[in-house]
Design an enzyme around this catalytic site. Structure first.
Site, PDB file in Angstrom:
ATOM      1  N   SER A  39       0.599  -1.489  -0.815  1.00  0.00           N
ATOM      2  CA  SER A  39      -0.067   0.328   0.205  1.00  0.00           C
ATOM      3  C   SER A  39       0.931   1.362   0.301  1.00  0.00           C
ATOM      4  O   SER A  39       1.551   1.524   1.154  1.00  0.00           O
ATOM      5  CB  SER A  39      -0.655  -0.402   1.631  1.00  0.00           C
ATOM      6  OG  SER A  39      -1.704  -0.815   1.172  1.00  0.00           O
ATOM      7  N   ALA A  72       2.614  -2.096   4.456  1.00  0.00           N
ATOM      8  CA  ALA A  72       1.908  -1.520   5.062  1.00  0.00           C
ATOM      9  C   ALA A  72       1.874  -1.614   6.604  1.00  0.00           C
ATOM     10  O   ALA A  72       0.678  -2.612   6.356  1.00  0.00           O
ATOM     11  CB  ALA A  72       0.573   0.191   4.277  1.00  0.00           C
TER      12      ALA A  72
HETATM   13  N1  HPA Z   1      -4.170  -2.747  11.739  1.00  0.00           N
HETATM   14  C1  HPA Z   1      -4.899  -3.582  10.510  1.00  0.00           C
HETATM   15  N2  HPA Z   1      -3.708  -3.336   9.303  1.00  0.00           N
HETATM   16  C2  HPA Z   1      -2.671  -2.275   8.860  1.00  0.00           C
HETATM   17  C3  HPA Z   1      -3.035  -1.163  10.006  1.00  0.00           C
HETATM   18  C4  HPA Z   1      -3.390  -1.043  11.248  1.00  0.00           C
HETATM   19  O1  HPA Z   1      -3.147  -0.644  12.297  1.00  0.00           O
HETATM   20  N3  HPA Z   1      -2.171  -0.159   9.357  1.00  0.00           N
HETATM   21  C5  HPA Z   1      -1.307  -0.428   8.149  1.00  0.00           C
HETATM   22  N4  HPA Z   1      -2.022  -2.174   7.781  1.00  0.00           N
END
Ligand code: HPA
Length: 289
Positions: free
Chosen positions: A29, A112
């Protein structure tokens, strides 16, 4: 998902680019920019590759870019699919199997993720040391094709210790601060409740995300070695406030500041992207295939 399906996809890719990529990179992402650095690129849209799953999430472009990067013949996936989009684990794993059949022996997976470790901050980079598959599924469920890999693949050392050491060394040389930790893969698409965050933390996870684990299982099944890098886009520790003097988190809704949005995650990933690209390029310069 049969060997013929994989062979179909491989034939389509080979018809466009006859080179044999030894290194695969998955850009998660908001992290797709590195694909633009590939020299002599051949970009193939996922829609052109038979049975490739098509990303529906914002921040995922859906192109396979083949070419040269820091002296390596690479296949870069610019964007990926997730279980929460409705794809099966087998569909999510399909591109990995295609990469392996194309000749990929080493895979760099990026994502991410939310930081669970209380020392982590938004903007951090984490070398994935290990994972917890809490997605509720596994790409190897069903009949095993022994030609693709073993029925019960070993997952100890799934994140290659040599590659991790190389990543740490490169980060030092490039003055990029990196963390190391355990990634827990969840199904999503809802973000975690405070109670879930407390549970994942108690399990020993340092970061949480909605991708990666299925791909890494498929890669290890195929004998492909893996390096995992997580961009910590949000710190979640403020979502489980502690009562003064209490050892357990308060079971109450998080303050508004504890909330996370996909747009904020993408913005943070774009901010981390250049550092992640620099780290990966540095790793490639020292990497022997
Ligand atoms: N939780 C789950 N998936 C994610 C998050 C999160 O806080 N941040 C980026 N991907």
């Amino acid at each position: 998902m049969t060997r013929e399906h994989i062979a179909d996809a491989v034939a389509t890719v080979r018809a466009r680019s006859p080179s044999t990529p030894r290194l695969g990179i998955i850009l998660g992402s908001g992290l797709g920019a590195l694909a633009d650095d590939v020299a002599a690129p051949v970009a193939i849209r996922y829609t052109e590759i038979p049975r490739f799953p098509i990303p529906t999430a914002k921040g995922h472009q859906g192109r396979l870019v083949l070419g040269d990067l820091e002296g390596h013949t690479v296949a870069v996936m610019q964007g990926r699919c997730h279980l929460y989009e409705g794809y099966t684990a087998e569909q999510v794993a399909f591109p990995i199997r295609v990469l392996a059949a194309l000749g990929v022996r080493t895979l760099i997976v990026t994502n991410a993720a939310g930081g669970l470790n209380r020392a982590f901050r938004a903007g951090d980079l984490m070398i994935i040391a290990d994972h917890i598959n809490f997605s509720g599924t596994n790409p190897l469920v069903g009949t095993n094709d022994d030609a693709l890999g073993p029925r019960f693949p070993d997952m100890s050392g799934a994140y290659d210790p040599e590659l991790r050491a190389l990543a740490r060394k490169t980060a030092r040389e490039e003055s990029i601060r990196v963390r190391t930790g355990v990634y827990v893969g969840v199904l999503g698409p809802s973000y975690e409740t405070p109670a879930e965050l407390a549970m994942l933390r108690a399990w020993g996870a340092d970061a949480v995300g909605m991708s990666t684990v299925v791909e890494v299982i498929a890669a290890r099944h195929a004998g492909v070695r893996v390096l995992g890098l997580a961009a910590i886009t949000n710190a979640t520790s403020h979502a489980t406030p502690k009562r003064p003097g209490a050892s357990r988190p308060v079971a109450s809704p998080p303050p508004a500041s504890g909330s996370v949005t996909h747009d904020a995650v993408l913005a943070a990933a774009r901010d981390i992207g250049p550092r992640l690209s620099r780290l990966i390029r540095g790793i490639l310069r020292s990497l022997r295939e």
